[in-house]
Design a protein around this motif. Structure first.
Motif, mmCIF file in Angstrom:
data_model
loop_
_atom_site.group_PDB
_atom_site.id
_atom_site.type_symbol
_atom_site.label_atom_id
_atom_site.label_comp_id
_atom_site.label_asym_id
_atom_site.label_seq_id
_atom_site.Cartn_x
_atom_site.Cartn_y
_atom_site.Cartn_z
ATOM 1 N N ARG A 69 0.729 -1.175 -0.098
ATOM 2 C CA ARG A 69 0.098 0.021 0.018
ATOM 3 C C ARG A 69 0.978 1.307 0.089
ATOM 4 O O ARG A 69 1.865 1.498 0.819
ATOM 5 C CB ARG A 69 -0.930 0.020 1.250
ATOM 6 N N LEU A 70 0.864 2.115 -1.001
ATOM 7 C CA LEU A 70 1.658 3.200 -1.119
ATOM 8 C C LEU A 70 0.735 4.416 -0.727
ATOM 9 O O LEU A 70 -0.320 4.679 -1.327
ATOM 10 C CB LEU A 70 2.066 3.367 -2.527
ATOM 11 N N ASP A 71 1.085 5.472 0.061
ATOM 12 C CA ASP A 71 0.413 6.391 0.339
ATOM 13 C C ASP A 71 0.853 7.843 -0.364
ATOM 14 O O ASP A 71 2.051 8.072 0.073
ATOM 15 C CB ASP A 71 0.189 6.796 1.826
ATOM 16 N N THR A 72 0.431 8.038 -1.494
ATOM 17 C CA THR A 72 0.989 8.961 -2.543
ATOM 18 C C THR A 72 0.024 10.449 -2.690
ATOM 19 O O THR A 72 -0.937 10.218 -2.035
ATOM 20 C CB THR A 72 0.820 8.400 -3.865
ATOM 21 N N ASP A 73 0.667 11.183 -3.310
ATOM 22 C CA ASP A 73 -0.084 12.437 -3.546
ATOM 23 C C ASP A 73 -1.425 12.343 -4.196
ATOM 24 O O ASP A 73 -2.288 13.284 -3.967
ATOM 25 C CB ASP A 73 0.668 13.385 -4.459
ATOM 26 N N ALA A 74 -1.483 11.248 -4.704
ATOM 27 C CA ALA A 74 -3.076 10.971 -5.319
ATOM 28 C C ALA A 74 -3.647 10.039 -4.321
ATOM 29 O O ALA A 74 -4.843 9.428 -4.785
ATOM 30 C CB ALA A 74 -3.139 10.326 -6.530
ATOM 31 N N GLY A 75 -3.537 9.870 -3.098
ATOM 32 C CA GLY A 75 -4.303 8.968 -2.273
ATOM 33 C C GLY A 75 -3.587 7.707 -2.171
ATOM 34 O O GLY A 75 -2.439 7.170 -2.398
ATOM 35 N N ALA A 76 -4.289 6.775 -1.307
ATOM 36 C CA ALA A 76 -3.521 5.304 -0.960
ATOM 37 C C ALA A 76 -4.042 4.412 -2.213
ATOM 38 O O ALA A 76 -4.910 4.528 -2.676
ATOM 39 C CB ALA A 76 -4.326 4.743 0.218
ATOM 40 N N ILE A 77 -2.896 3.889 -2.683
ATOM 41 C CA ILE A 77 -2.952 2.862 -3.781
ATOM 42 C C ILE A 77 -2.077 1.615 -3.418
ATOM 43 O O ILE A 77 -1.258 1.596 -2.908
ATOM 44 C CB ILE A 77 -1.950 3.708 -4.953
ATOM 45 N N LEU A 78 -3.202 0.466 -3.772
ATOM 46 C CA LEU A 78 -2.550 -0.854 -3.571
ATOM 47 C C LEU A 78 -1.665 -1.223 -5.065
ATOM 48 O O LEU A 78 -2.302 -0.989 -6.201
ATOM 49 C CB LEU A 78 -3.590 -1.880 -3.501
ATOM 50 N N LEU A 79 -0.268 -1.730 -4.832
ATOM 51 C CA LEU A 79 0.461 -1.893 -5.980
ATOM 52 C C LEU A 79 0.866 -3.540 -5.947
ATOM 53 O O LEU A 79 1.352 -3.905 -4.897
ATOM 54 C CB LEU A 79 1.586 -0.813 -5.947
ATOM 55 N N ALA A 80 0.518 -4.186 -7.003
ATOM 56 C CA ALA A 80 0.954 -5.513 -7.193
ATOM 57 C C ALA A 80 1.343 -5.948 -8.560
ATOM 58 O O ALA A 80 0.956 -5.005 -9.325
ATOM 59 C CB ALA A 80 -0.154 -6.320 -6.616
ATOM 60 N N HIS A 81 2.316 -6.949 -8.738
ATOM 61 C CA HIS A 81 2.361 -7.482 -10.053
ATOM 62 C C HIS A 81 1.050 -7.724 -10.665
ATOM 63 O O HIS A 81 0.913 -7.349 -11.913
ATOM 64 C CB HIS A 81 3.463 -8.419 -9.905
ATOM 65 N N GLY A 82 0.308 -8.478 -9.851
ATOM 66 C CA GLY A 82 -1.071 -8.624 -10.663
ATOM 67 C C GLY A 82 -1.298 -10.338 -10.612
ATOM 68 O O GLY A 82 -2.492 -10.811 -10.605
ATOM 69 N N ASP A 83 -0.324 -10.985 -10.843
ATOM 70 C CA ASP A 83 -0.449 -12.632 -10.993
ATOM 71 C C ASP A 83 -1.158 -13.235 -9.777
ATOM 72 O O ASP A 83 -1.880 -14.219 -10.085
ATOM 73 C CB ASP A 83 0.910 -13.190 -11.165
ATOM 74 N N GLU A 84 -0.757 -12.531 -8.499
ATOM 75 C CA GLU A 84 -1.431 -13.143 -7.378
ATOM 76 C C GLU A 84 -2.915 -13.078 -7.424
ATOM 77 O O GLU A 84 -3.865 -13.726 -6.726
ATOM 78 C CB GLU A 84 -0.899 -12.598 -6.080
ATOM 79 N N TYR A 85 -3.660 -12.118 -8.538
ATOM 80 C CA TYR A 85 -4.914 -12.359 -8.440
ATOM 81 C C TYR A 85 -5.580 -13.070 -9.461
ATOM 82 O O TYR A 85 -6.775 -13.080 -9.758
ATOM 83 C CB TYR A 85 -5.528 -10.719 -8.690
ATOM 84 N N CYS A 86 -4.709 -13.701 -10.200
ATOM 85 C CA CYS A 86 -5.254 -14.675 -11.153
ATOM 86 C C CYS A 86 -5.657 -16.034 -10.573
ATOM 87 O O CYS A 86 -4.953 -16.890 -10.912
ATOM 88 C CB CYS A 86 -4.291 -14.835 -12.335
#
Ligand code: LP5
Ligand code: MN
Length: 261
Positions: free
Chosen positions: A112-129
């Motif tokens: 979870r990145l707390d950025t200037d555009a709010g909280a963003i979840l970042l992942a490669h994506g394969d874990e959700y397949c």
């Protein structure tokens, strides 16, 4: 949940798949890195930077010419701005020695990145397949620490041969699996976003760049999918990244339309 505060201009790219067979893709990506060095304040490479990573020793001992170029460009970038690396499904063996040699940081994901555009979840994506049961089984095996240790103890030519074989198997599997199976599972995505407390998810892996809405109980979130990079075997060519700053989250193609992003 892994977390980091990350203010400032953030650029994210993934799925470049650098290797001996993609010199044009590498060239386009190095141009992108040069721009990131002057225009971004942090660059995150969100997995599958390499077509296959068979151990840091391969890179650090006697890298082939293409890899020497890649290491130089990444090192130059890390000297200019913080460079964060995330594991993908092809380069999950990138390790601490590589990160040290580049001056980059290997960060755990999903994060979870707390950025200037709010909280963003970042992942490669394969874990959700999660519908791709054969892949999840493969993932579970190759992410097991003792199996990785055994693989890394093998002689380099054997590791190279195993990687080639796994890539070939994967290419063949692609041809037989329905597209739906190879996409993220909606429930897995909603659950991950809810548990991270994020209304935005950014990931790569599926090579299907888009912005999707995600049902999150009584409201909606957004899922941004990064493109892969392919300038050698595709017409038109593909490539792009996401920028995050106080103006929000934007997707960009590479090369940029008017010459500059
Ligand atoms: O990568 P992509 O887009 O082609 O497809 C992925 C899934 N495939 C993979 C496999 C990688 O491409 C191969 C990576 C090589 C890395 C270096 C070697 C490391 C060995 C390390 C051992 C510790 O991730 C693909 C998905 C697709 O995304 C979409 O989500 O469908 O999944 C598969 O193809 C899996 C197959 O269904 C089953 C794979 C059997 C391969 C068996 C190789 C076993 C090697 C084990 C060595 C211990
Ligand atoms: Mn991937």
């Amino acid at each position: 949940m892994n977390k980091a505060r990350l203010p400032g201009v953030l650029w994210i790219a993934s799925d470049i798949h650098l290797g001996a067979a993609v010199p044009r893709t590498a060239g386009a990506f190095y141009d992108f890195l040069a721009q990131a060095r002057t225009q971004a304040q942090t660059l995150i490479l969100c997995g599958d930077i390499f077509d296959a990573w068979i151990g840091d020793d391969h890179a650090l001992r006697q890298p082939p010419a293409w890899l020497e170029d890649a290491l130089r460009e990444l090192r130059l970038t890390a000297q200019a701005i913080p460079l964060w690396l995330i594991h993908g499904n092809r380069d999950f063996l990138m390790g601490a020695a590589l990160a040290r040699a580049l001056g980059a940081q290997l960060i755990p994901a999903p994060i979870r990145l707390d950025t200037d555009a709010g909280a963003i979840l970042l992942a490669h994506g394969d874990e959700y397949c999660t519908d791709d049961v054969a892949y999840q089984r493969f993932r579970c095996v190759v992410r097991t620490p003792w199996i990785q240790k055994m693989f890394l103890a093998l002689p380099l030519p054997l590791r190279r041969a195993i990687a080639r074989w796994a890539r070939e198997r994967s290419r063949r599997a692609h041809g037989t699996k329905p597209m739906r199976i190879m996409d993220v599972n909606r429930d897995a995505v909603s659950r991950a976003m809810a548990s991270a407390g994020c209304e935005t998810l950014i990931h790569g892996h599926t090579h299907r760049p888009a912005v999707h809405t995600v049902p999150l109980g009584d409201h909606e979130g957004r899922r941004y999918v990064l493109p892969d990079w392919e300038f050698d075997h595709a017409a038109p060519t593909r490539g792009g990244w996401i920028s995050i700053d106080t103006d929000g989250i934007r997707m960009h193609g590479w090369p940029p339309a008017g010459g500059s992003p």
